[in-house]
Design an enzyme around this catalytic site. Structure first.
Site, PDB file in Angstrom:
ATOM      1  N   HIS A  47      -3.627  -6.285 -13.720  1.00 51.32           N
ATOM      2  CA  HIS A  47      -2.337  -6.780 -14.191  1.00 51.32           C
ATOM      3  C   HIS A  47      -1.942  -7.975 -13.323  1.00 51.32           C
ATOM      4  O   HIS A  47      -2.775  -8.494 -12.587  1.00 51.32           O
ATOM      5  CB  HIS A  47      -1.274  -5.673 -14.181  1.00 51.32           C
ATOM      6  CG  HIS A  47      -1.018  -5.055 -12.842  1.00 51.32           C
ATOM      7  ND1 HIS A  47      -1.881  -4.157 -12.247  1.00 51.32           N
ATOM      8  CD2 HIS A  47       0.013  -5.203 -11.952  1.00 51.32           C
ATOM      9  CE1 HIS A  47      -1.402  -3.782 -11.077  1.00 51.32           C
ATOM     10  NE2 HIS A  47      -0.251  -4.407 -10.869  1.00 51.32           N
ATOM     11  N   HIS A 106       0.229  -8.501 -10.765  1.00 53.09           N
ATOM     12  CA  HIS A 106       0.714  -8.405  -9.380  1.00 53.09           C
ATOM     13  C   HIS A 106      -0.267  -9.019  -8.383  1.00 53.09           C
ATOM     14  O   HIS A 106      -1.461  -9.141  -8.651  1.00 53.09           O
ATOM     15  CB  HIS A 106       0.972  -6.947  -9.003  1.00 53.09           C
ATOM     16  CG  HIS A 106       2.191  -6.369  -9.648  1.00 53.09           C
ATOM     17  ND1 HIS A 106       2.481  -5.021  -9.628  1.00 53.09           N
ATOM     18  CD2 HIS A 106       3.214  -6.954 -10.324  1.00 53.09           C
ATOM     19  CE1 HIS A 106       3.622  -4.795 -10.263  1.00 53.09           C
ATOM     20  NE2 HIS A 106       4.085  -5.955 -10.696  1.00 53.09           N
ATOM     21  N   ASP A 139      -1.647  -7.875  -5.720  1.00 52.78           N
ATOM     22  CA  ASP A 139      -2.797  -7.083  -5.286  1.00 52.78           C
ATOM     23  C   ASP A 139      -3.884  -7.007  -6.350  1.00 52.78           C
ATOM     24  O   ASP A 139      -4.880  -6.300  -6.181  1.00 52.78           O
ATOM     25  CB  ASP A 139      -2.374  -5.675  -4.849  1.00 52.78           C
ATOM     26  CG  ASP A 139      -1.576  -4.918  -5.901  1.00 52.78           C
ATOM     27  OD1 ASP A 139      -1.285  -5.493  -6.969  1.00 52.78           O
ATOM     28  OD2 ASP A 139      -1.235  -3.749  -5.655  1.00 52.78           O
ATOM     29  N   HIS A 171       2.324   1.355 -14.892  1.00 49.73           N
ATOM     30  CA  HIS A 171       2.787   0.757 -13.634  1.00 49.73           C
ATOM     31  C   HIS A 171       3.310  -0.650 -13.874  1.00 49.73           C
ATOM     32  O   HIS A 171       4.269  -1.092 -13.234  1.00 49.73           O
ATOM     33  CB  HIS A 171       1.640   0.737 -12.637  1.00 49.73           C
ATOM     34  CG  HIS A 171       1.874  -0.150 -11.462  1.00 49.73           C
ATOM     35  ND1 HIS A 171       2.692   0.203 -10.411  1.00 49.73           N
ATOM     36  CD2 HIS A 171       1.407  -1.404 -11.175  1.00 49.73           C
ATOM     37  CE1 HIS A 171       2.713  -0.780  -9.522  1.00 49.73           C
ATOM     38  NE2 HIS A 171       1.951  -1.761  -9.959  1.00 49.73           N
ATOM     39  N   CYS A 173      -3.666   0.281 -10.899  1.00 53.02           N
ATOM     40  CA  CYS A 173      -2.392   0.855 -10.448  1.00 53.02           C
ATOM     41  C   CYS A 173      -1.718   1.749 -11.480  1.00 53.02           C
ATOM     42  O   CYS A 173      -0.717   2.399 -11.171  1.00 53.02           O
ATOM     43  CB  CYS A 173      -1.440  -0.259 -10.022  1.00 53.02           C
ATOM     44  SG  CYS A 173      -2.024  -1.188  -8.587  1.00 53.02           S
ATOM     45  N   LYS A 233      -2.741   7.123 -10.105  1.00 58.55           N
ATOM     46  CA  LYS A 233      -2.477   7.527  -8.725  1.00 58.55           C
ATOM     47  C   LYS A 233      -3.652   8.346  -8.200  1.00 58.55           C
ATOM     48  O   LYS A 233      -4.327   9.032  -8.967  1.00 58.55           O
ATOM     49  CB  LYS A 233      -1.195   8.372  -8.652  1.00 58.55           C
ATOM     50  CG  LYS A 233       0.051   7.663  -9.151  1.00 58.55           C
ATOM     51  CD  LYS A 233       0.421   6.527  -8.235  1.00 58.55           C
ATOM     52  CE  LYS A 233       1.672   5.817  -8.718  1.00 58.55           C
ATOM     53  NZ  LYS A 233       2.030   4.690  -7.832  1.00 58.55           N
ATOM     54  N   ASN A 278       5.865   1.827  -6.728  1.00 60.28           N
ATOM     55  CA  ASN A 278       6.596   0.644  -7.177  1.00 60.28           C
ATOM     56  C   ASN A 278       6.705   0.632  -8.699  1.00 60.28           C
ATOM     57  O   ASN A 278       5.693   0.545  -9.403  1.00 60.28           O
ATOM     58  CB  ASN A 278       5.872  -0.612  -6.692  1.00 60.28           C
ATOM     59  CG  ASN A 278       6.528  -1.892  -7.189  1.00 60.28           C
ATOM     60  OD1 ASN A 278       7.678  -1.887  -7.641  1.00 60.28           O
ATOM     61  ND2 ASN A 278       5.795  -2.992  -7.114  1.00 60.28           N
ATOM     62  N   HIS A 322      -4.714   2.325  -5.688  1.00 61.40           N
ATOM     63  CA  HIS A 322      -4.515   2.615  -4.264  1.00 61.40           C
ATOM     64  C   HIS A 322      -4.975   4.046  -4.000  1.00 61.40           C
ATOM     65  O   HIS A 322      -4.815   4.924  -4.842  1.00 61.40           O
ATOM     66  CB  HIS A 322      -3.043   2.455  -3.872  1.00 61.40           C
ATOM     67  CG  HIS A 322      -2.459   1.128  -4.240  1.00 61.40           C
ATOM     68  ND1 HIS A 322      -2.575   0.011  -3.451  1.00 61.40           N
ATOM     69  CD2 HIS A 322      -1.767   0.735  -5.344  1.00 61.40           C
ATOM     70  CE1 HIS A 322      -1.980  -1.016  -4.032  1.00 61.40           C
ATOM     71  NE2 HIS A 322      -1.475  -0.597  -5.186  1.00 61.40           N
TER      72      HIS A 322
END
Length: 249
Positions: A99, A101, A103, A162, A181, A184, A193, A223
């Site tokens: 996506h 973001h 990271d 997310h 993301c 999880k 977030n 993550h």
């Protein structure tokens, strides 16, 4: 004696996996998942969250390489690309972000200067343009199969989570799913977030992911540790708990 033998046999695969991990710098480590697939963890400061480890993937085929997400900046991305070149003897030719973001696309500018072709959800492209970020070149809406010298990298947009634009990438020859993301890890207890999330759509998106990839051998989240398909249901439980807690009067 038999008990000891069984215990050693159970631990042996873990030892083999551990041998395939390598730390290439203080803030980047890499683990091999299969002959052609590696997952990396890059550690960087993210505003409001402190030092955060973020996952990405490296896919290798016939001396060509694809990155699924980049580290958060050009310097870490350059270090990762150099390691792929020097240690895996492969040229990074392809990039697919999960996506928009940092990271995920933080090192896109560096990759573009190296001539790497990038493929992304059209929503990701539109958001990157809107926010003045480096923009991926090639867009898709529902799905796209990118060929890494004949090896299929199957990209799917199954709905928001997310982030409104988050996708998954399926590697059918390896039975590996990069969920990014949207997913999880098994140790996660917080939704994390959600400043750009579609929380309402998230559980339905996860249902689609679970139905589409029931045979995934490895599932890699954005993550935390990789696992199996149980990450999908675990994430759904976290999201539903958040929805329930915020809907109470």
């Amino acid at each position: 004696m038999k008990t000891v033998f069984i215990l050693i046999s159970m631990l042996f695969p873990v030892a083999v996996m551990a041998q395939k991990s390598v730390k290439i710098s203080d803030d980047i480590s890499i683990t091999q998942l299969s002959d052609k697939v590696y997952t990396y963890v890059s550690l960087a400061e993210i505003e409001g969250w402190g030092m955060v480890p973020s996952n990405g993937m490296i896919v290798i085929n016939n001396h060509q390489a694809a990155l699924l997400d980049t580290p958060i900046n050009d310097a870490q991305t350059e270090m990762l690309v150099n390691w792929v070149t020097d240690s895996l003897h492969a040229k990074v030719t392809t990039f697919i972000p999960n996506h928009w973001h940092g990271d995920c696309i933080g090192g896109l500018g560096y990759l573009q200067r190296k001539g790497v072709q990038s493929y992304a959800n059209q929503m990701t492209i539109d958001l990157a343009k809107e926010k003045g970020l480096p923009v991926p070149e090639h867009g898709f809406t529902d799905s796209l199969t990118v060929s890494l010298d004949g090896m299929p990298l199957q990209c799917y947009y199954l709905g928001g989570g997310h982030a409104t634009d988050n996708i998954v990438v399926w590697l059918p020859t390896e039975n590996i799913l990069f969920g990014g993301c949207m997913l999880k890890d098994n140790q996660a207890t917080s939704i994390g977030n959600i400043s750009d999330a579609d929380v309402t759509a998230w559980p339905k998106t996860l249902d689609k992911v679970k139905a589409k990839f029931p045979s995934a051998r490895y599932v890699v989240p954005g993550h935390g540790d990789y696992g199996g398909t149980e990450l999908i249901e675990h994430t759904k439980q976290i999201v539903n708990q958040y929805i329930e807690s915020t809907s109470k009067p």
